[in-house]
Design an enzyme around this catalytic site. Sequence first.
Site, mmCIF file in Angstrom:
data_model
loop_
_atom_site.group_PDB
_atom_site.id
_atom_site.type_symbol
_atom_site.label_atom_id
_atom_site.label_comp_id
_atom_site.label_asym_id
_atom_site.label_seq_id
_atom_site.Cartn_x
_atom_site.Cartn_y
_atom_site.Cartn_z
ATOM 1 N N HIS A 59 20.063 93.087 -13.143
ATOM 2 C CA HIS A 59 21.785 92.478 -12.518
ATOM 3 C C HIS A 59 22.625 91.530 -13.484
ATOM 4 C CE1 HIS A 59 19.123 90.135 -9.746
ATOM 5 N NE2 HIS A 59 20.036 89.979 -9.866
ATOM 6 N N HIS A 84 25.164 88.357 -13.478
ATOM 7 C CA HIS A 84 25.980 87.720 -12.867
ATOM 8 C C HIS A 84 27.073 87.657 -13.948
ATOM 9 C CE1 HIS A 84 23.149 86.681 -9.186
ATOM 10 N NE2 HIS A 84 22.498 86.556 -9.809
#
Length: 138
Positions: free
Chosen positions: A101, A103
């Site tokens: 992922h 950010h």
Amino acid sequence: MKDNNCIFCKIAAGEIPSKTVYEDEMFRVILDLGAASEGHALILPKEHYANLMELDEKTAAAVLPLAGKISKAMMKGLNCDGLNLVQNNGEEAGQTVMHFHLHMIPRYKGGAEVIEWKPGNPKAEEMEATAEKIKAAL
């Protein structure tokens, strides 16, 4: 491939509710529940990759243009003054969910320091040795 035990796989698939700000066939972008600043978002691939090293080329090629698109929307919609892109790989690097992922952390003048480190001062010989180790592993 999805991992049935991965919370981010479940969020990306829409099985767990989230505050989604963008979705397409490859990604879901959600607001982070533990936001470092207003608008802190996560880009989640819908397929499971534990980290950057596992990403396939198609996903890797698509994530940065998507980050650019979301960044423009953040700058315009949130009136932020800048933003950080942060991607952690492994527990020692701060990764807490083993699903790739990215950010996206909006930054505001006068806001809290979100990301910092103390710059080192390596000698030229150390840098050369380090560069050679990396080159040899390619």
